[in-house]
Design an enzyme around this catalytic site. Structure first.
Site, PDB file in Angstrom:
ATOM      1  N   ASP A 182       6.913   5.972  21.185  1.00  0.00           N
ATOM      2  CA  ASP A 182       7.016   7.338  21.139  1.00  0.00           C
ATOM      3  C   ASP A 182       5.480   7.719  22.048  1.00  0.00           C
ATOM      4  OD1 ASP A 182       7.338  10.175  20.286  1.00  0.00           O
ATOM      5  OD2 ASP A 182       8.176   9.312  18.677  1.00  0.00           O
ATOM      6  N   ASP A 238       0.969  -1.203   0.180  1.00  0.00           N
ATOM      7  CA  ASP A 238      -0.093   0.015  -0.170  1.00  0.00           C
ATOM      8  C   ASP A 238       0.840   1.293  -0.120  1.00  0.00           C
ATOM      9  OD1 ASP A 238       0.959   0.294   2.582  1.00  0.00           O
ATOM     10  OD2 ASP A 238      -0.978   0.140   3.575  1.00  0.00           O
ATOM     11  N   GLU A 292      12.453  14.607  24.650  1.00  0.00           N
ATOM     12  CA  GLU A 292      12.396  15.555  23.653  1.00  0.00           C
ATOM     13  C   GLU A 292      12.627  16.805  24.282  1.00  0.00           C
ATOM     14  OE1 GLU A 292      11.193  17.281  19.227  1.00  0.00           O
ATOM     15  OE2 GLU A 292       9.677  16.642  20.870  1.00  0.00           O
TER      16      GLU A 292
HETATM   17  C1  GLC Z   1       8.025  16.490  18.116  1.00  0.00           C
HETATM   18  C2  GLC Z   1       8.223  15.437  16.951  1.00  0.00           C
HETATM   19  C3  GLC Z   1       7.364  16.069  15.858  1.00  0.00           C
HETATM   20  C4  GLC Z   1       6.074  16.492  16.099  1.00  0.00           C
HETATM   21  C5  GLC Z   1       6.048  17.395  17.373  1.00  0.00           C
HETATM   22  C6  GLC Z   1       4.570  17.651  17.702  1.00  0.00           C
HETATM   23  O1  GLC Z   1       8.711  17.496  18.084  1.00  0.00           O
HETATM   24  O2  GLC Z   1       9.496  15.041  16.989  1.00  0.00           O
HETATM   25  O3  GLC Z   1       7.766  15.239  14.744  1.00  0.00           O
HETATM   26  O4  GLC Z   1       5.890  17.372  14.829  1.00  0.00           O
HETATM   27  O5  GLC Z   1       6.674  16.851  18.239  1.00  0.00           O
HETATM   28  O6  GLC Z   1       4.147  16.516  18.271  1.00  0.00           O
HETATM   29 CA    CA Z   2       1.957  -1.190   4.023  1.00  0.00          CA
END
Ligand code: GLC
Ligand code: CA
Length: 561
Positions: free
Chosen positions: A97, A24, A255
């Site tokens: 994540d 896909d 992060e």
């Molecule tokens: C973090 C992520 C990024 C996303 C942002 C909002 O910086 O790494 O990809 O756009 O958060 O969630």
């Molecule tokens: Ca796929």
């Protein structure tokens, strides 16, 4: 104190672009399973997967509509459990994540909040009345435009630090917090080893939402300025940790941007909020005053100083997670290397420096084969919400079209999001269907398959580099050894020792990592006699009385005491 995750080598997967198994055009969980042997051979023992939860994908999965569900684009919960089990068989742990500063506007909570703006779910978010016909404050969201969006049928607005489809969650609300904690524990009980924690510094708000000095022609002030002025995120993070991660001895990597510098021990010290945080010090060098269009170039010296200072600052405190790139950044080879070094030798050199720093190395998919920024044909090829906004921002500021395009082409997050280049075959072997995102046209030269068959390739070099870092003999020095920069007065040299203190301050082990980012050869005097060459990226590098590094040459040498 030693922790189980010290000494791991991590790899970030951007699932949409990793490997598609059902045609896909979108990478999937079965695709990750199919490549686990590849990752094991590379030496990876920790995988962070960018979000795979249900999502409308306005911000590519960073807008979650169901924290308990796998996006059908990626597969099912059975696929996920299979991935956990298959990874475990190979000694690989999975890190999810965790996106909890905000969710998707399609999340049930937000839908309920909209349906009843006076009800309990409205308090899961920040619903506020406007001021004199204006939004409650003048903040600009990270993706452009006001942070405030009208709540239909009311005189209220809701707050979003990112896109309007990503409403911020109200961390002042104990009920909301409990929902989040339950969800985190649910995943930990399922067997994930921990989390990469998205945009987490933003969860603490000054809920009086004071106006700030405007910093752009739109009359708004970047929301990061409000974050910088806000204190007290620490108690939220402690509460989060104690109710979730700590109970499971989970690994967490935050992060974190805009942290108050003196808070580093609280964040990643022995009992810090997180196991580690990413080191973005080199990446922040290209932050423009107004956006990508006025992003400054990075000199070699700035890049070196940023990394060296960050290493020196952190080593008595904890470990940072070292990266060259991630899914939000352009490819490191195209960004941190001068043009003459954007080749196999330069790529190996940059990788060596990054992987042998003190901390937890995180590779990003494709880094191990030297993937580069994409050649973009036009702005219509971009998918990323932030790239589109940055282009508009540049145009609004009066930047000519061509210049705006060039700036965004260089900085676009899509540079890292093009499909993984598995082979020289159709669509780089990523999919048998139509890829969701442009394939970098250089895939016929840069791909896994051809590098697997070439002993001298970037891929094989990365395998050796990681094996060295993890080897019985050197893992101690590369994990726990001190970092000490050297040859800082030599032009274009990035070099450091990693060493272990022995008895009476006598070094027990000392390794020199020396890289010549210059175009021509460099000769360096040696402070210690060399016992053994552990790694070298070019046959012309050699060591005798002095160390001779070819242009783009790097050597890793064990010194004699
Ligand atoms: C973090 C992520 C990024 C996303 C942002 C909002 O910086 O790494 O990809 O756009 O958060 O969630
Ligand atoms: Ca796929």
């Amino acid at each position: 104190m030693k922790k189980w995750w010290h000494g791991k080598v991590a790899y970030q997967i951007y699932p949409k672009s990793f490997y598609d198994t059902n045609g896909d055009g979108i990478g999937d969980l079965q695709g990750i399973i199919a490549k686990l042997d590849y990752l094991k051979e590379l030496g990876i023992n920790l995988i962070w997967i960018s979000p795979i939860y249900k999502s409308p994908f306005v911000d590519q999965g960073y807008d979650i509509s169901d924290y308990y569900g796998i996006a059908p684009e990626f597969g099912t919960m059975e696929d996920f459990d299979e991935l956990l089990a298959e990874a475990k068989k190979r000694g690989i742990q999975i890190v999810m994540d965790l996106v909890v500063n905000h969710c998707s506007d399609q999340h049930e909570w937000f839908q309920k909040a909209l349906a009843d703006p006076e009800g309990e779910y409205a308090d899961y978010f920040y619903f506020r009345e406007g001021k004199d016909g204006n939004p409650p404050s003048n903040y600009r969201s990270y993706f452009g435009g006001s942070c405030w969006e009208p709540v239909p049928g009311t005189n209220k607005y809701y707050f979003h630090a990112f896109a309007k489809e990503q409403p911020d969650l109200n961390w002042e609300n104990p009920k909301l917090k409990q929902e989040i904690y339950n969800m985190i524990n649910w995943w930990l009980e399922r067997g994930v080893a921990g989390f990469r924690i998205d945009a987490i510094i933003n969860i603490k708000k000054d809920v009086s939402f004071p106006n700030l000095e405007p910093d752009g022609p739109d009359g708004l002030a970047g929301y990061h300025r409000a974050v910088e002025q806000t204190h007290g995120v620490g108690s939220l993070l402690e509460d989060l940790k104690n109710n979730t991660f700590a109970k499971h001895d989970a690994f967490t990597v935050g992060e974190v941007f805009n942290m108050h510098e003196e808070e580093l021990p609280e964040f990643i010290g022995e009992d810090g909020h997180f196991s580690t945080i990413f080191d973005f010090s080199a990446h922040c060098l290209s932050e423009g005053e107004h956006g990508w269009y006025d992003a400054p170039g990075i000199t070699f010296e700035e890049w070196r100083d940023a990394i060296v200072n960050s290493q020196l600052e952190v080593q008595e405190i904890g470990f940072k997670a070292n990266i060259i790139e991630n899914h939000d950044e352009p490819r490191g080879v195209s960004r941190f290397l001068p043009e003459y070094a954007r080749n196999a030798a330069g790529t190996k050199m940059l990788g060596t420096v990054s992987v042998l720093l003190r901390g937890v190395p995180f590779l990003y998919q494709g880094q191990e084969i030297g993937m580069q920024n994409c050649e973009w044909g036009g702005s219509e090829e971009w998918d990323d919400i932030s790239t589109k906004d940055q282009y508009q921002t540049a145009r609004n500021a009066g930047v000519p079209e061509e210049e705006a395009f060039k700036a965004c082409a260089e900085m676009s997050r899509d540079n890292a999001r093009t499909p993984m280049q598995w082979s020289g075959g159709e669509n780089a072997g990523f999919t048998k269907g139509t890829p969701w995102m442009k394939v970098n046209p250089n895939y016929s030269e840069i791909n896994v398959e051809s590098q697997q068959g070439d002993a001298d390739s970037v891929l094989h070099y990365y395998q050796e580099l990681i094996a060295l870092r993890k080897s019985e003999e050197y893992k101690e020095v590369f994990t726990y050894g001190w970092f000490a920069p050297v040859y800082g007065d030599q032009e274009k040299i990035m070099a450091f020792y990693r060493y272990l203190d022995g008895e009476a301050k006598k070094p027990e082990k000392r390794v020199l990592v020396a890289a010549n980012f210059g175009e021509g050869p460099m000769e360096l005097p040696l402070e210690y006699k060399v016992k053994e060459t552990l790694l070298s990226n070019l046959p012309q590098n050699h060591v005798g009385e002095r160390l001779v590094l070819e242009g783009c040459g790097v050597m890793v040498l064990e010194c004699m005491e």
